[in-house]
Design a protein around this motif. Structure first.
Motif, PDB file in Angstrom:
ATOM      1  N   ASP A 130       0.852  -1.186  -0.038  1.00  0.00           N
ATOM      2  CA  ASP A 130       0.064   0.209  -0.052  1.00  0.00           C
ATOM      3  C   ASP A 130       0.868   1.171   0.060  1.00  0.00           C
ATOM      4  OD1 ASP A 130      -2.308  -1.337   0.124  1.00  0.00           O
ATOM      5  OD2 ASP A 130      -2.361  -1.665   2.379  1.00  0.00           O
ATOM      6  N   GLU A 131       2.099   1.131  -0.139  1.00  0.00           N
ATOM      7  CA  GLU A 131       2.952   2.386  -0.083  1.00  0.00           C
ATOM      8  C   GLU A 131       3.319   2.625  -1.641  1.00  0.00           C
ATOM      9  OE1 GLU A 131       7.436   3.702   1.208  1.00  0.00           O
ATOM     10  OE2 GLU A 131       6.715   1.333   1.182  1.00  0.00           O
ATOM     11  N   PRO A 132       2.997   3.846  -2.021  1.00  0.00           N
ATOM     12  CA  PRO A 132       3.085   3.985  -3.397  1.00  0.00           C
ATOM     13  C   PRO A 132       4.725   3.912  -3.821  1.00  0.00           C
ATOM     14  CG  PRO A 132       2.850   6.328  -2.226  1.00  0.00           C
ATOM     15  CD  PRO A 132       2.609   4.969  -1.289  1.00  0.00           C
ATOM     16  N   VAL A 133       4.889   3.369  -5.135  1.00  0.00           N
ATOM     17  CA  VAL A 133       6.050   3.060  -5.566  1.00  0.00           C
ATOM     18  C   VAL A 133       6.297   3.884  -6.760  1.00  0.00           C
ATOM     19  CG1 VAL A 133       7.758   1.210  -6.313  1.00  0.00           C
ATOM     20  CG2 VAL A 133       6.595   0.897  -4.183  1.00  0.00           C
ATOM     21  N   GLN A 134       5.589   3.461  -7.783  1.00  0.00           N
ATOM     22  CA  GLN A 134       5.969   4.125  -9.249  1.00  0.00           C
ATOM     23  C   GLN A 134       4.582   4.504 -10.003  1.00  0.00           C
ATOM     24  OE1 GLN A 134       8.257   1.436 -11.548  1.00  0.00           O
ATOM     25  NE2 GLN A 134       6.778  -0.295 -11.457  1.00  0.00           N
ATOM     26  N   LEU A 135       4.706   5.272 -10.853  1.00  0.00           N
ATOM     27  CA  LEU A 135       3.775   5.611 -11.669  1.00  0.00           C
ATOM     28  C   LEU A 135       4.166   5.418 -13.136  1.00  0.00           C
ATOM     29  CD1 LEU A 135       2.895   9.339 -10.617  1.00  0.00           C
ATOM     30  CD2 LEU A 135       1.114   7.464 -10.778  1.00  0.00           C
ATOM     31  N   VAL A 136       3.401   4.572 -13.758  1.00  0.00           N
ATOM     32  CA  VAL A 136       3.661   4.107 -15.245  1.00  0.00           C
ATOM     33  C   VAL A 136       2.631   4.460 -16.204  1.00  0.00           C
ATOM     34  CG1 VAL A 136       4.237   2.390 -16.776  1.00  0.00           C
ATOM     35  CG2 VAL A 136       4.878   2.112 -14.259  1.00  0.00           C
ATOM     36  N   THR A 137       2.910   5.367 -17.319  1.00  0.00           N
ATOM     37  CA  THR A 137       1.870   5.535 -18.429  1.00  0.00           C
ATOM     38  C   THR A 137       2.552   4.870 -19.560  1.00  0.00           C
ATOM     39  OG1 THR A 137       2.071   7.641 -17.202  1.00  0.00           O
ATOM     40  CG2 THR A 137       0.860   7.458 -19.328  1.00  0.00           C
ATOM     41  N   THR A 138       1.542   4.159 -20.184  1.00  0.00           N
ATOM     42  CA  THR A 138       2.231   3.356 -21.204  1.00  0.00           C
ATOM     43  C   THR A 138       1.253   3.737 -22.463  1.00  0.00           C
ATOM     44  OG1 THR A 138       2.453   1.408 -19.983  1.00  0.00           O
ATOM     45  CG2 THR A 138       2.153   1.168 -22.400  1.00  0.00           C
ATOM     46  N   GLU A 174       2.580  14.310  -8.970  1.00  0.00           N
ATOM     47  CA  GLU A 174       3.431  13.136  -8.625  1.00  0.00           C
ATOM     48  C   GLU A 174       3.974  13.097  -7.092  1.00  0.00           C
ATOM     49  OE1 GLU A 174       5.626  13.154 -12.973  1.00  0.00           O
ATOM     50  OE2 GLU A 174       6.662  14.122 -11.314  1.00  0.00           O
ATOM     51  N   ALA A 175       4.174  14.346  -6.469  1.00  0.00           N
ATOM     52  CA  ALA A 175       4.504  14.128  -5.141  1.00  0.00           C
ATOM     53  C   ALA A 175       3.288  13.895  -4.166  1.00  0.00           C
ATOM     54  CB  ALA A 175       4.918  15.992  -4.621  1.00  0.00           C
TER      55      ALA A 175
END
Lengths: 264, 264
Positions: free
Chosen positions: B158-166, B215-216
């Motif tokens: 549940d800890e945010p790690v990465q944002l991915v946009t494909t 993002e932050a």
DNA sequence: GCATACAAGTGGCTTAAACCAGTTGGTTGC
DNA sequence: GCAACCAACTGGTTTAAGCCACTTGTATGC
């Protein structure tokens, strides 16, 4: 001028005053009304326009500085940051093919591509106890003076670009040109090849962080600009690591590029 | 406790008061007297000890926060940052060999390695006009809704790690499972293989920067922590690009690793 | 026993005022 | 013409004070 900037404009949304000022100025920048290189209104002027204390306008500018949108110059004003062209470093950095074809090292090649004068300055060549991460990768003791360190500063047109620290085992460097300012033909890798290490594979471990004080001083990073920290390890034909380098780049001036095949 | 922290201690060197306080606290942290997780003296307490105004102590803490050494918690105090174990992503990320052997995607594999629960949340699947850099790499128009975008958030416990946009070309995605939440066996690459694109080589372009506000917010980055921005391009057997992804990582929690052969 | 309320602590933000330090351009004096 | 000076701008830092919002533990009331 700057008609868009008034307290009432757009969604204030009950925000904090400092946030409101920052939002208004950011909007002017992204809309193009304030172009790169332009000067912002002075802190005192901003404070007056938004009916706040100077410190509050100052806090707004600090927020924008942290976002790396603007950069202040003491005595002159606060200016919209110029978008800089990136220097690009990749995994072709170590390719000897490129070198053979152009006669230039990767750094000088990239500088030539951008029409800049390359200069490299040796800061230190000495025997030291290695940092922990370097010791691990070179399989040497982290408690003794087990490595030779070569610290170099790289400039483009006298503008600092990167800091490079190279480590090799002291047992292999002692008494060789590796410990001298001039390493001879083929450079460091040439001398290491004399020792039986042919550069075969490389590994780059990449992180980003805010610069230390010393790094910020040399790289002249405006606040709000991180550094790219690349820890490179060179492996020889036997898969043995024989050289480790740490590259520290200004992140706003440098990008990294890796091309790789994908196994199916 | 905290015996080392007094105004007179060590080289004041005529520094600014805020700098002096920051230096003293930094020294306590690097010497280990203040360990990760420990609470700093309160702003008011620091100010009193150094005989300055509270704002000056506050400025000192801001400096340390910018260096990512400490992180403040409203109502609780300011704490020395924990050194976190890094998640490591590399160019084996796309290897189908790893997948065949473990049955896990690279993300789930890394989470399992660290004993964390992986969860992936689809935020958006829609047709959009691509950002300029994506349009360039996919060879599509930057002025039309020429791509399908899939935006995912990745969590570890549940800890945010990465944002991915494909991004893939709309012309290839329209009417296929690519535009659906469930893409079917083999995922996105499976469907693109149906279209005749076999993943053969990859290119990662890496920069670092401070996070945008959005993002932050998602990544919950403490201030002073940059993000790693990786723009990945997938090329097929003909060298044609067919998929672009942007990965945004917290730099204090993520590292990138690239292994590559070096041509001689 | 338990929930509520409250007090005292913490950092977050703003105000208002002062002085310092770097920059710029005009004025003065030669 | 030119150099030196100076005034008026710029951001940099600090002080002192106040109020707000969040957190925690304790006291109160049932």
């Amino acid at each position: 001028m700057l008609t868009g900037m008034s307290p009432q404009t757009s969604g204030d949304a009950g925000q904090l005053p400092s946030r409101r000022i920052a939002d208004a100025v950011r909007e002017l920048i992204t809309s193009g009304e304030l172009a790169p290189g332009d000067k912002l209104p002075s802190e005192r002027e901003l404070a007056h326009r938004f009916g706040t204390a100077r410190n509050t306008a100052r806090e707004a500018i600090r927020l924008l500085t942290e976002e790396a949108l603007v950069t202040p110059h003491h005595g002159k004003g606060v200016f919209v940051r110029e978008k800089q062209r990136l220097f690009r470093w990749g995994n072709d950095r170590y390719s000897r093919k490129t070198y053979r074809e152009t006669g230039l090292t990767p750094f000088r090649l990239e500088m030539q591509r951008q029409g800049k004068a390359a200069s490299i300055q040796a800061v230190a060549i000495d025997r030291v106890t290695p940092p922990l991460d370097v010791a691990e990768r070179l399989n040497v003791s982290p408690d003794e003076e087990s490595v030779l360190r070569r610290l170099n500063e790289y400039h483009a047109d006298d503008e600092p670009v990167q800091l490079v620290t190279t480590y090799v085992r002291w047992s292999e460097a002692e008494g060789t040109p590796l410990a001298e300012p001039k390493t001879g033909p083929g450079g460091i890798y040439g001398r290491l090849e004399d020792k039986g290490h042919t550069l075969t594979t490389g590994r780059d471990e990449i992180t980003a962080r805010m610069p230390t004080h010393a790094e910020a001083q040399f790289l002249q990073t405006p606040s709000g600009v991180p550094v790219l920290d690349v820890l490179h390890t060179s492996f020889d034909q036997n898969g043995e690591p024989f050289e480790v380098s740490r590259f520290v780049h200004r992140a706003d001036r440098s990008g990294l590029v890796y091309n790789f095949p994908i196994e199916n």
